[in-house]
Design a protein around this motif. Structure first.
Motif, mmCIF file in Angstrom:
data_model
loop_
_atom_site.group_PDB
_atom_site.id
_atom_site.type_symbol
_atom_site.label_atom_id
_atom_site.label_comp_id
_atom_site.label_asym_id
_atom_site.label_seq_id
_atom_site.Cartn_x
_atom_site.Cartn_y
_atom_site.Cartn_z
ATOM 1 N N ARG A 15 12.055 42.959 -0.997
ATOM 2 C CA ARG A 15 11.327 42.469 0.171
ATOM 3 C C ARG A 15 12.044 41.332 0.899
ATOM 4 N N GLY A 16 13.212 40.900 0.419
ATOM 5 C CA GLY A 16 13.992 39.895 1.133
ATOM 6 C C GLY A 16 13.724 38.465 0.707
ATOM 7 N N PHE A 17 13.050 38.288 -0.426
ATOM 8 C CA PHE A 17 12.852 36.940 -0.953
ATOM 9 C C PHE A 17 12.786 37.005 -2.465
ATOM 10 N N ALA A 18 12.907 35.824 -3.102
ATOM 11 C CA ALA A 18 12.882 35.759 -4.560
ATOM 12 C C ALA A 18 12.302 34.423 -4.997
ATOM 13 N N PHE A 19 11.862 34.382 -6.242
ATOM 14 C CA PHE A 19 11.440 33.144 -6.889
ATOM 15 C C PHE A 19 12.410 32.907 -8.028
ATOM 16 N N VAL A 20 13.034 31.733 -8.019
ATOM 17 C CA VAL A 20 14.029 31.400 -9.035
ATOM 18 C C VAL A 20 13.500 30.221 -9.833
ATOM 19 N N GLU A 21 13.303 30.444 -11.139
ATOM 20 C CA GLU A 21 12.813 29.381 -12.018
ATOM 21 C C GLU A 21 13.977 28.831 -12.826
ATOM 22 N N PHE A 22 14.181 27.522 -12.729
ATOM 23 C CA PHE A 22 15.255 26.845 -13.448
ATOM 24 C C PHE A 22 14.710 26.203 -14.717
ATOM 25 N N THR A 65 15.231 23.054 -15.724
ATOM 26 C CA THR A 65 14.783 21.684 -15.467
ATOM 27 C C THR A 65 14.626 21.448 -13.964
ATOM 28 N N HIS A 66 13.881 20.407 -13.635
ATOM 29 C CA HIS A 66 13.730 20.034 -12.230
ATOM 30 C C HIS A 66 15.072 19.574 -11.657
ATOM 31 N N LYS A 67 15.873 18.951 -12.477
ATOM 32 C CA LYS A 67 17.182 18.469 -12.017
ATOM 33 C C LYS A 67 18.054 19.639 -11.558
ATOM 34 N N ASP A 68 18.069 20.730 -12.329
ATOM 35 C CA ASP A 68 18.832 21.921 -11.944
ATOM 36 C C ASP A 68 18.284 22.526 -10.654
ATOM 37 N N ALA A 69 16.961 22.609 -10.558
ATOM 38 C CA ALA A 69 16.329 23.180 -9.362
ATOM 39 C C ALA A 69 16.629 22.326 -8.143
ATOM 40 N N SER A 70 16.571 21.009 -8.300
ATOM 41 C CA SER A 70 16.835 20.099 -7.196
ATOM 42 C C SER A 70 18.284 20.220 -6.719
ATOM 43 N N ARG A 71 19.196 20.347 -7.661
ATOM 44 C CA ARG A 71 20.606 20.507 -7.318
ATOM 45 C C ARG A 71 20.811 21.805 -6.530
ATOM 46 N N ALA A 72 20.189 22.885 -6.986
ATOM 47 C CA ALA A 72 20.299 24.172 -6.281
ATOM 48 C C ALA A 72 19.664 24.087 -4.897
ATOM 49 N N PHE A 73 18.523 23.414 -4.800
ATOM 50 C CA PHE A 73 17.839 23.264 -3.515
ATOM 51 C C PHE A 73 18.757 22.562 -2.517
ATOM 52 N N ASN A 74 19.368 21.463 -2.944
ATOM 53 C CA ASN A 74 20.241 20.699 -2.046
ATOM 54 C C ASN A 74 21.514 21.464 -1.670
ATOM 55 N N GLU A 75 22.066 22.214 -2.602
ATOM 56 C CA GLU A 75 23.319 22.908 -2.331
ATOM 57 C C GLU A 75 23.137 24.172 -1.478
ATOM 58 N N ASP A 77 7.834 17.656 -10.975
ATOM 59 C CA ASP A 77 7.611 18.545 -12.110
ATOM 60 C C ASP A 77 7.977 19.990 -11.804
ATOM 61 N N LEU A 78 8.216 20.317 -10.538
ATOM 62 C CA LEU A 78 8.468 21.695 -10.156
ATOM 63 C C LEU A 78 9.863 22.146 -10.562
ATOM 64 N N THR A 79 9.953 23.388 -11.044
ATOM 65 C CA THR A 79 11.242 23.946 -11.441
ATOM 66 C C THR A 79 11.513 25.288 -10.766
ATOM 67 N N THR A 80 10.612 25.728 -9.886
ATOM 68 C CA THR A 80 10.756 27.035 -9.251
ATOM 69 C C THR A 80 11.034 26.880 -7.760
ATOM 70 N N LEU A 81 11.993 27.644 -7.271
ATOM 71 C CA LEU A 81 12.329 27.650 -5.851
ATOM 72 C C LEU A 81 11.989 29.008 -5.249
ATOM 73 N N PHE A 82 11.456 28.966 -4.036
ATOM 74 C CA PHE A 82 11.308 30.167 -3.225
ATOM 75 C C PHE A 82 12.600 30.300 -2.439
ATOM 76 N N VAL A 83 13.243 31.449 -2.502
ATOM 77 C CA VAL A 83 14.480 31.693 -1.766
ATOM 78 C C VAL A 83 14.197 32.830 -0.791
ATOM 79 N N GLY A 84 14.153 32.508 0.495
ATOM 80 C CA GLY A 84 13.828 33.501 1.507
ATOM 81 C C GLY A 84 15.020 33.890 2.350
#
Length: 161
Positions: free
Chosen positions: A61-68, A70-80, A18-25
């Protein structure tokens, strides 16, 4: 030593699907929100990017939260982007519950840096002015307690005249 695990209520449990947000550090400190958006947008539709800045200096501060969207979009970004380098820095990605889920489960205080215990912090109140680090009040007030007095010393009798 026994492991300490806290029991979770069913509402605390957020399913990963269900998650759509990624932490990008490990972002470059000079990276702007628009640059990050351009980097991630081809992979999936982005709803919002939060790029926290230091309250004292105003610098990222050198990090961000990216909300997509859909989960499918977030998962694709996470893997890539899991092992991708941006401007010479290897990104560190992780799943994040997102601010809405943290509000709903009462974890927002923990996300901001500690348990709230029902208190409002100065940074969460819109009516209080922001203070720089050097101008903040001490977390623990100076105690001005007096010690109880010692009993008076006994007088010695003098035997010489």
């Amino acid at each position: 030593m026994p492991s300490r695990s806290r029991s979770r209520s069913p509402r605390d449990k957020v399913r990963k699907k269900d998650l759509t947000t990624l932490f990008v550090g490990n972002l470059p400190f000079d990276m702007e929100k628009r640059e990050l958006w351009d980097e991630l947008d081809p992979v999936g539709k982005i709803r919002e990017i939060t790029l926290p800045k230091d309250p004292g200096s105003g610098k990222p501060r050198g990090f961000a939260f990216v909300e997509f969207e859909t989960h499918k979009d977030a998962s694709r970004a996470f893997n890539e982007f899991q092992n991708k380098k941006v401007l010479g820095r290897q990104l560190r990605l992780d799943w994040d519950e997102g601010i809405d889920n943290k509000r709903a489960t009462g974890k927002l205080g923990l996300a901001l840096g500690g348990a709230t215990n029902g208190r409002r912090h100065s940074w969460s109140s819109s009516s209080s002015p922001r203070r720089s680090r050097s101008n903040r009040r001490s977390r623990s007030p100076k105690r001005r307690t007096r010690r109880s007095r010692s009993p008076p010393a006994k007088r010695r009798r003098s035997y010489s005249r």
